[in-house]
Write an enzyme that holds these catalytic residues in place. Structure first.
Site, PDB file in Angstrom:
ATOM      1  CB  SER A 119      26.883 -15.287 -54.372  1.00 40.65           C
ATOM      2  OG  SER A 119      27.577 -14.174 -53.896  1.00 40.65           O
ATOM      3  CG  HIS A 140      24.450 -19.683 -54.470  1.00 41.76           C
ATOM      4  ND1 HIS A 140      24.701 -19.442 -55.791  1.00 41.76           N
ATOM      5  CD2 HIS A 140      24.209 -18.470 -53.912  1.00 41.76           C
ATOM      6  CE1 HIS A 140      24.622 -18.147 -56.025  1.00 41.76           C
ATOM      7  NE2 HIS A 140      24.312 -17.539 -54.908  1.00 41.76           N
ATOM      8  CD  GLU A 152      24.763 -22.212 -58.619  1.00 40.15           C
ATOM      9  OE1 GLU A 152      24.951 -22.148 -59.828  1.00 40.15           O
ATOM     10  OE2 GLU A 152      25.242 -21.377 -57.827  1.00 40.15           O
ATOM     11  CG  ASN A 190      25.968 -15.584 -59.025  1.00 38.46           C
ATOM     12  OD1 ASN A 190      24.895 -15.208 -59.480  1.00 38.46           O
ATOM     13  ND2 ASN A 190      26.202 -15.663 -57.726  1.00 38.46           N
TER      14      ASN A 190
END
Ligand code: 3HC
Length: 284
Positions: A119, A140, A152, A190
């Protein structure tokens, strides 16, 4: 580049979800975990989730059995040797990851692509630990992986364009919407989401509102599907803190420093749903 057999490393929340997505999409899956019993337990859960999809009329009768027949569990890394793709979803620790990638590098056939669900860690650093850096890429997923549509796709500095395209196409085949993101701490989601959750913890720390009211605020005032504390409990306070720390350490920007509230959740072991207690109590 054609994928038939996919290995998923790690049978935690993300590994389980990714394994289900792959098996549902028709791929043979090898689910690896250090302790095979954990992988076996994950497969039982996948069976229940697949059965629930049938009950809800979202999947055809018997599809749960077909999905389960495609998943094999193992605690032996040699069993992933003939996989076309390995999706690694193990602990977010660079040193451990590097060791695993070095093992994969010698175990897997030369054409195997190594994808990481990391992540926030550097794909370029992971790729550099292998003798096939052009075949290492970030992939991801989001929790719950069975439901969240986005993936992602993050090329390392060394990743070949052919590999990036193959992974983007695979995402589409599994019903996901891939976006290509250059490497940077936290990527896109994130980088935005985790500081938001951390800010919620600062608001709590300052005594401005309760956990419940902050969650209600973001659900009803910003249309988040769940509030930041419920989300932290879903993702895990440990994972949230680790991403916060990566954002802070990689940029040196104090705006990313973790709140004491978040740190204390981790120190107390109140990690969220997975430990039965987080900002909310799941054992009650
Ligand atoms: N596993 C599998 N399926 C699940 C699930 C799980 N853990 N949780 C919910 N679902 C499914 C349900 O079965 C239901 O399926 P259906 O539509 O076929 O009936 C569907 O998701 C909706 O669930 P519910 O009706 O029970 O509840 P909600 O409508 O509140 O949806 C949610 C649940 C999808 C989790 C929603 O609240 C949501 O989108 N929350 C935000 C999640 C999010 O932001 N994730 C990203 C976190 S960041 C991340 O993962 C990155 C990492 O690096 C940290």
């Amino acid at each position: 580049m054609e994928f038939k057999k996919v290995a998923v490393l790690g049978a935690g929340t993300m590994g389980l979800g990714i394994a289900q997505v792959m098996a549902q999409s028709g791929y043979d899956v090898v689910l690896y975990e250090i302790d095979k019993a954990i992988a076996d337990k994950a497969v039982v859960k996948i069976g229940k989730l697949a059965a629930r999809n049938i009950e809800k009329g979202k999947a055809p009768e018997g599809s749960d059995k077909i999905i389960l027949s495609r998943i094999k569990t193992t605690a032996n890394l040699q069993d992933v040797a003939d996989c076309d793709l390995v999706i690694e979803a193990i602990i977010e620790n660079m040193e451990i990851k590097k060791k695993v990638y070095q093992q994969l590098d010698v175990t897997c056939k030369p054409e195997t692509i190594l994808a990481s669900n990391s992540s926030s860690l550097s794909l370029t650093e992971i790729a550099a630990a292998t003798a096939r850096p052009q075949q290492v890429v970030g992939m991801h997923f989001f929790n719950p992986a069975q439901v969240m549509q986005l993936v992602e796709v993050i090329p390392a500095l060394q990743t070949s364009e052919e590999v990036v395209q193959a992974i983007m196409e695979l995402c589409v085949k599994t019903g996901k919407k891939p976006i290509r993101v250059k490497e940077g701490p936290g990527f896109v989601v994130n980088r935005i989401l985790i500081p938001g959750m951390n800010e919620a913890a600062f608001i709590l720390q300052e005594g401005l509102a309760t956990v419940e009211d902050i969650d209600t605020a973001m659900k009803l005032g910003a249309n988040w599907p769940m509030g930041p504390f419920a989300l932290c409990d879903l993702v895990g306070a440990d994972v949230t803190l680790a991403i916060c720390d990566t954002l802070y350490n990689e940029t040196g920007d104090p705006k990313y420093r973790a709140s004491s509230v978040l740190k204390n959740q981790v120190r107390a072991g109140y990690l969220g749903k997975k430990t039965g207690r987080g900002f909310y109590n799941y054992n009650a």
